[in-house]
Design a protein around this motif. Structure first.
Motif: not given
Length: 143
Positions: A17-26, A54-67, A87-91
């Motif tokens: 569900l996270h993957s579907y949301w991230i890829r469709q949100r824009h 990267i995905r091995k970091h559970e604490s940022t795995f589902f953070d929408e700013r990270n994906s 750079k894109a994230i900071d922008n």
């Protein structure tokens, strides 16, 4: 509650569900989105859900700013293009966000089945509210 207590079941649903949301949100009216690192447009189903930390970091795995939606070339063969992704994230979210995500990624994070259940529900609800396509097998998960 379906599959109550089954950690792997809910983790798999949360990831999908996270993957579907991230890829469709824009997406635009034609279902196209843009790669976060090279700006190449593409149909959302042909894009990856690229993670800055990267995905091995559970604490940022589902953070929408990270994906973000990322083309296969950048995400797989380009190993995520981490510098460009930062750079894109900071922008998008403000200077220092990529650094904050890197720090957050090092924080311990242990999740149980109910954590994944609520993460899955959050992304399910966002997809439904936006009128986007749900992954197969998830339409009746939360009825």
């Amino acid at each position: 509650m379906k599959q109550q207590g089954n950690r792997n079941f809910w983790k798999d649903k949360a990831i999908k569900l996270h993957s579907y949301w991230i890829r469709q949100r824009h997406i635009d009216d034609e279902g196209k989105t843009t790669c976060v690192t090279c700006n190449t447009p593409g149909y959302w189903k042909r894009m990856d859900c690229g993670h800055f930390m990267i995905r091995k970091h559970e604490s940022t795995f589902f953070d929408e700013r990270n994906s973000h939606a990322q083309c296969v070339s950048c995400n797989n063969w380009g190993e995520g293009q981490q510098y460009k992704h930062a750079k894109a994230i900071d922008n998008m979210y403000g200077k220092g966000t990529a650094d904050a995500l890197e720090i957050k990624s090092k924080q311990p994070c242990k999740r149980d089945w109910f954590d994944y259940y609520y993460i899955a529900k959050e992304f399910h609800d966002k997809i439904v509210e936006a009128g986007f396509e749900l992954p197969p097998g998830t339409k009746t998960l939360f009825k």
